[in-house]
Design a protein around this motif. Structure first.
Motif, PDB file in Angstrom:
ATOM      1  N   ALA A 201       0.837  -1.219   0.000  1.00 47.60           N
ATOM      2  CA  ALA A 201       0.000   0.000   0.000  1.00 47.60           C
ATOM      3  C   ALA A 201       0.864   1.258   0.000  1.00 47.60           C
ATOM      4  CB  ALA A 201      -0.914  -0.010   1.225  1.00 47.60           C
ATOM      5  N   ILE A 202       1.923   1.249   0.804  1.00 42.99           N
ATOM      6  CA  ILE A 202       2.773   2.447   0.890  1.00 42.99           C
ATOM      7  C   ILE A 202       3.555   2.641  -0.403  1.00 42.99           C
ATOM      8  CG2 ILE A 202       4.770   3.443   2.084  1.00 42.99           C
ATOM      9  CD1 ILE A 202       2.027   3.613   3.597  1.00 42.99           C
ATOM     10  N   ASP A 203       4.059   1.547  -0.972  1.00 42.62           N
ATOM     11  CA  ASP A 203       4.776   1.655  -2.251  1.00 42.62           C
ATOM     12  C   ASP A 203       3.843   2.222  -3.327  1.00 42.62           C
ATOM     13  OD1 ASP A 203       6.825   1.163  -4.244  1.00 42.62           O
ATOM     14  OD2 ASP A 203       5.647  -0.570  -4.847  1.00 42.62           O
ATOM     15  N   ALA A 204       2.617   1.725  -3.358  1.00 45.17           N
ATOM     16  CA  ALA A 204       1.654   2.208  -4.360  1.00 45.17           C
ATOM     17  C   ALA A 204       1.373   3.701  -4.161  1.00 45.17           C
ATOM     18  CB  ALA A 204       0.355   1.401  -4.275  1.00 45.17           C
ATOM     19  N   LEU A 205       1.278   4.131  -2.909  1.00 41.23           N
ATOM     20  CA  LEU A 205       0.999   5.552  -2.658  1.00 41.23           C
ATOM     21  C   LEU A 205       2.213   6.410  -3.029  1.00 41.23           C
ATOM     22  CD1 LEU A 205      -0.978   7.702  -1.706  1.00 41.23           C
ATOM     23  CD2 LEU A 205      -0.191   7.305   0.639  1.00 41.23           C
ATOM     24  N   ASN A 206       3.431   5.938  -2.722  1.00 39.40           N
ATOM     25  CA  ASN A 206       4.632   6.692  -3.125  1.00 39.40           C
ATOM     26  C   ASN A 206       4.644   6.894  -4.642  1.00 39.40           C
ATOM     27  OD1 ASN A 206       5.994   7.266  -0.695  1.00 39.40           O
ATOM     28  ND2 ASN A 206       6.835   5.201  -0.594  1.00 39.40           N
ATOM     29  N   ARG A 207       4.338   5.820  -5.370  1.00 39.05           N
ATOM     30  CA  ARG A 207       4.317   5.914  -6.837  1.00 39.05           C
ATOM     31  C   ARG A 207       3.231   6.880  -7.296  1.00 39.05           C
ATOM     32  NH1 ARG A 207       6.792   1.130  -9.234  1.00 39.05           N
ATOM     33  NH2 ARG A 207       7.628  -0.113  -7.526  1.00 39.05           N
ATOM     34  N   LYS A 208       2.063   6.793  -6.682  1.00 38.74           N
ATOM     35  CA  LYS A 208       0.941   7.650  -7.070  1.00 38.74           C
ATOM     36  C   LYS A 208       1.265   9.126  -6.802  1.00 38.74           C
ATOM     37  CE  LYS A 208      -3.815   8.554  -5.503  1.00 38.74           C
ATOM     38  NZ  LYS A 208      -5.048   7.936  -4.998  1.00 38.74           N
ATOM     39  N   LEU A 209       1.826   9.421  -5.610  1.00 38.02           N
ATOM     40  CA  LEU A 209       2.096  10.815  -5.236  1.00 38.02           C
ATOM     41  C   LEU A 209       3.129  11.449  -6.172  1.00 38.02           C
ATOM     42  CD1 LEU A 209       2.149  10.451  -1.341  1.00 38.02           C
ATOM     43  CD2 LEU A 209       0.385  11.573  -2.723  1.00 38.02           C
ATOM     44  N   ALA A 210       4.121  10.654  -6.582  1.00 33.76           N
ATOM     45  CA  ALA A 210       5.169  11.193  -7.454  1.00 33.76           C
ATOM     46  C   ALA A 210       4.598  11.627  -8.807  1.00 33.76           C
ATOM     47  CB  ALA A 210       6.257  10.150  -7.650  1.00 33.76           C
ATOM     48  N   ARG A 211       3.490  10.991  -9.229  1.00 33.04           N
ATOM     49  CA  ARG A 211       2.897  11.289 -10.539  1.00 33.04           C
ATOM     50  C   ARG A 211       1.686  12.195 -10.444  1.00 33.04           C
ATOM     51  NH1 ARG A 211       2.713   5.570 -10.988  1.00 33.04           N
ATOM     52  NH2 ARG A 211       0.476   5.792 -10.718  1.00 33.04           N
ATOM     53  N   ASP A 212       1.193  12.409  -9.231  1.00 31.37           N
ATOM     54  CA  ASP A 212      -0.101  13.066  -9.042  1.00 31.37           C
ATOM     55  C   ASP A 212       0.036  14.572  -9.265  1.00 31.37           C
ATOM     56  OD1 ASP A 212      -2.545  14.050  -8.131  1.00 31.37           O
ATOM     57  OD2 ASP A 212      -2.701  12.500  -6.573  1.00 31.37           O
ATOM     58  N   GLU A 213      -0.631  15.086 -10.296  1.00 39.57           N
ATOM     59  CA  GLU A 213      -0.478  16.502 -10.641  1.00 39.57           C
ATOM     60  C   GLU A 213      -1.190  17.417  -9.657  1.00 39.57           C
ATOM     61  OE1 GLU A 213      -1.114  17.254 -14.729  1.00 39.57           O
ATOM     62  OE2 GLU A 213       0.756  16.149 -15.179  1.00 39.57           O
ATOM     63  N   ARG A 214      -1.973  16.859  -8.754  1.00 40.97           N
ATOM     64  CA  ARG A 214      -2.680  17.699  -7.777  1.00 40.97           C
ATOM     65  C   ARG A 214      -1.748  18.166  -6.669  1.00 40.97           C
ATOM     66  NH1 ARG A 214      -7.294  13.549  -6.224  1.00 40.97           N
ATOM     67  NH2 ARG A 214      -5.419  12.222  -6.226  1.00 40.97           N
ATOM     68  N   VAL A 215      -0.608  17.501  -6.526  1.00 41.40           N
ATOM     69  CA  VAL A 215       0.313  17.851  -5.436  1.00 41.40           C
ATOM     70  C   VAL A 215       1.752  17.929  -5.947  1.00 41.40           C
ATOM     71  CG1 VAL A 215      -1.066  16.838  -3.559  1.00 41.40           C
ATOM     72  CG2 VAL A 215       0.621  15.419  -4.773  1.00 41.40           C
ATOM     73  N   GLN A 216       2.574  18.629  -5.158  1.00 37.02           N
ATOM     74  CA  GLN A 216       4.030  18.579  -5.325  1.00 37.02           C
ATOM     75  C   GLN A 216       4.538  17.749  -4.154  1.00 37.02           C
ATOM     76  OE1 GLN A 216       5.986  22.354  -4.715  1.00 37.02           O
ATOM     77  NE2 GLN A 216       7.536  21.851  -6.246  1.00 37.02           N
ATOM     78  N   ALA A 217       5.258  16.677  -4.430  1.00 34.38           N
ATOM     79  CA  ALA A 217       5.590  15.719  -3.364  1.00 34.38           C
ATOM     80  C   ALA A 217       7.084  15.457  -3.309  1.00 34.38           C
ATOM     81  CB  ALA A 217       4.855  14.398  -3.609  1.00 34.38           C
ATOM     82  N   VAL A 218       7.590  15.318  -2.079  1.00 37.74           N
ATOM     83  CA  VAL A 218       8.995  14.919  -1.905  1.00 37.74           C
ATOM     84  C   VAL A 218       9.072  13.911  -0.755  1.00 37.74           C
ATOM     85  CG1 VAL A 218       9.550  16.897  -0.398  1.00 37.74           C
ATOM     86  CG2 VAL A 218      11.378  15.746  -1.625  1.00 37.74           C
ATOM     87  N   LEU A 219       9.835  12.853  -1.001  1.00 40.02           N
ATOM     88  CA  LEU A 219       9.979  11.780  -0.005  1.00 40.02           C
ATOM     89  C   LEU A 219      11.305  11.974   0.717  1.00 40.02           C
ATOM     90  CD1 LEU A 219       9.196   9.074   1.277  1.00 40.02           C
ATOM     91  CD2 LEU A 219       9.887   7.930  -0.833  1.00 40.02           C
ATOM     92  N   LEU A 220      11.236  12.272   2.003  1.00 35.47           N
ATOM     93  CA  LEU A 220      12.445  12.579   2.777  1.00 35.47           C
ATOM     94  C   LEU A 220      12.821  11.425   3.706  1.00 35.47           C
ATOM     95  CD1 LEU A 220      11.850  16.282   3.916  1.00 35.47           C
ATOM     96  CD2 LEU A 220      13.064  15.452   1.909  1.00 35.47           C
ATOM     97  N   PRO A 221      14.114  11.096   3.768  1.00 37.06           N
ATOM     98  CA  PRO A 221      14.545   9.994   4.660  1.00 37.06           C
ATOM     99  C   PRO A 221      14.711  10.459   6.099  1.00 37.06           C
ATOM    100  CG  PRO A 221      16.430  10.835   3.451  1.00 37.06           C
ATOM    101  CD  PRO A 221      15.239  11.648   2.982  1.00 37.06           C
ATOM    102  N   VAL A 222      13.657  10.967   6.669  1.00 35.51           N
ATOM    103  CA  VAL A 222      13.662  11.366   8.083  1.00 35.51           C
ATOM    104  C   VAL A 222      12.981  10.245   8.851  1.00 35.51           C
ATOM    105  CG1 VAL A 222      12.915  13.100   9.765  1.00 35.51           C
ATOM    106  CG2 VAL A 222      13.438  13.789   7.418  1.00 35.51           C
ATOM    107  N   ALA A 223      13.684   9.682   9.843  1.00 34.12           N
ATOM    108  CA  ALA A 223      13.166   8.520  10.574  1.00 34.12           C
ATOM    109  C   ALA A 223      12.757   7.444   9.560  1.00 34.12           C
ATOM    110  CB  ALA A 223      12.041   8.923  11.513  1.00 34.12           C
ATOM    111  N   ASP A 224      11.480   6.995   9.549  1.00 34.51           N
ATOM    112  CA  ASP A 224      11.057   5.941   8.618  1.00 34.51           C
ATOM    113  C   ASP A 224      10.478   6.519   7.327  1.00 34.51           C
ATOM    114  OD1 ASP A 224      10.640   3.338   7.733  1.00 34.51           O
ATOM    115  OD2 ASP A 224       8.640   3.225   8.632  1.00 34.51           O
ATOM    116  N   GLY A 225      10.798   7.772   7.040  1.00 32.99           N
ATOM    117  CA  GLY A 225      10.391   8.347   5.759  1.00 32.99           C
ATOM    118  C   GLY A 225       9.140   9.176   5.854  1.00 32.99           C
TER     119      GLY A 225
END
Ligand SMILES: C[S@@+](CC[C@H](N)C(=O)[O-])C[C@H]1O[C@@H](n2cnc3c(N)ncnc32)[C@H](O)[C@@H]1O
Length: 235
Positions: A201-225
């Motif tokens: 589920a989390i992998d699918a959401l990471n992939r979705k957020l990276a492509r989702d034009e409704r948001v600007q998204a960045v995945l940061l390696p803070v603690a567990d991400g």
């Protein structure tokens, strides 16, 4: 060109944990704590640890500072949290709010937030934080249509994240932030074949957020991400 990242070692992690300024906002009176995690939050973490291994669910201290900082930097007045547990992250978020701001906390349990409530009171945040107990999907669906937010933090059941995202996004103002915790799944998201439902589920959401034009998204390696997403003006 060398890779632009610094691998974390236990010593470097210790260094990072020792060099942040804590979650105290500007409106809390008194001197800043000399420690990154102030006495109140340390006590709440200690109290939560009495619950046993489940206390692992708490965010880390530097994540708390980052949440507080982002809430304050965006001038948020109305915030929502999905997954409150004993209320550590709730204190960090609420401390960053503009004066008179509010934080709506959603948790399926009212027992765990009850551990945090005395700490919310001691932090002077009892009038700022409201708890809505129940399944978060139902809580979000039952909110009045006009209720909107400047800031959202999602840290509950992982298979529910995408549902929470879709329910929260229409309620976010343009430029509002929505932040998701545990988006690295202890590093497992980078594995080739995922089978565990939370990881999938989390992998699918990471992939979705990276492509989702409704948001600007960045995945940061803070603690567990942390996935930090800004709702675009036309999002
Ligand atoms: C990781 S803990 C939250 C920790 C908290 N954010 C902190 O760091 O202080 C996850 C919480 O999500 C809650 N939760 C799990 N499933 C839920 C659901 N369907 N609706 C609402 N809350 C849920 C659990 O009761 C638990 O308290």
């Amino acid at each position: 060109m060398p890779a632009k990242f610094t691998s974390l070692t236990p010593a470097l992690h210790h260094y990072i944990m020792a060099h942040h300024s804590g979650s105290r906002g500007d409106s809390q009176p008194g001197p800043r704590s000399a420690e990154p995690e102030d006495e109140l939050l340390r006590e709440l973490r200690h109290e939560t640890e009495k619950l046993g291994g489940i206390s692992q669910m708490l965010i880390s201290a530097e994540q708390g500072t980052l949440l507080s900082l982002l809430v304050a930097a965006t001038g948020a007045r109305a915030a929502i949290e999905v997954g409150t547990f004993t209320g550590y992250s709730a204190i960090c978020i609420a401390r960053g709010l503009m004066p008179g701001g509010t934080l709506l906390c959603c948790d399926i349990s009212d027992e765990w937030p009850a551990v945090g409530r005395p700490f919310w009171q001691r932090a002077g945040l009892e009038g700022t934080i409201e708890l809505r107990a129940g399944d978060a999907t139902q809580t979000l669906q039952a909110l009045p249509p006009e209720q909107v937010f400047d800031f959202a933090f999602v840290d509950a059941d992982k298979t529910g994240y995408d549902t929470y995202y879709e329910l929260l996004l229409p309620r976010l103002k343009p430029n509002a932030l929505i932040i998701f915790d545990n988006m690295l799944r202890d590093g497992r998201v980078a594995n080739e074949s995922l089978t565990e439902p939370d990881d999938v589920a989390i992998d699918a959401l990471n992939r979705k957020l990276a492509r989702d034009e409704r948001v600007q998204a960045v995945l940061l390696p803070v603690a567990d991400g942390l996935q930090i997403c800004r709702k675009r003006a036309a999002g």
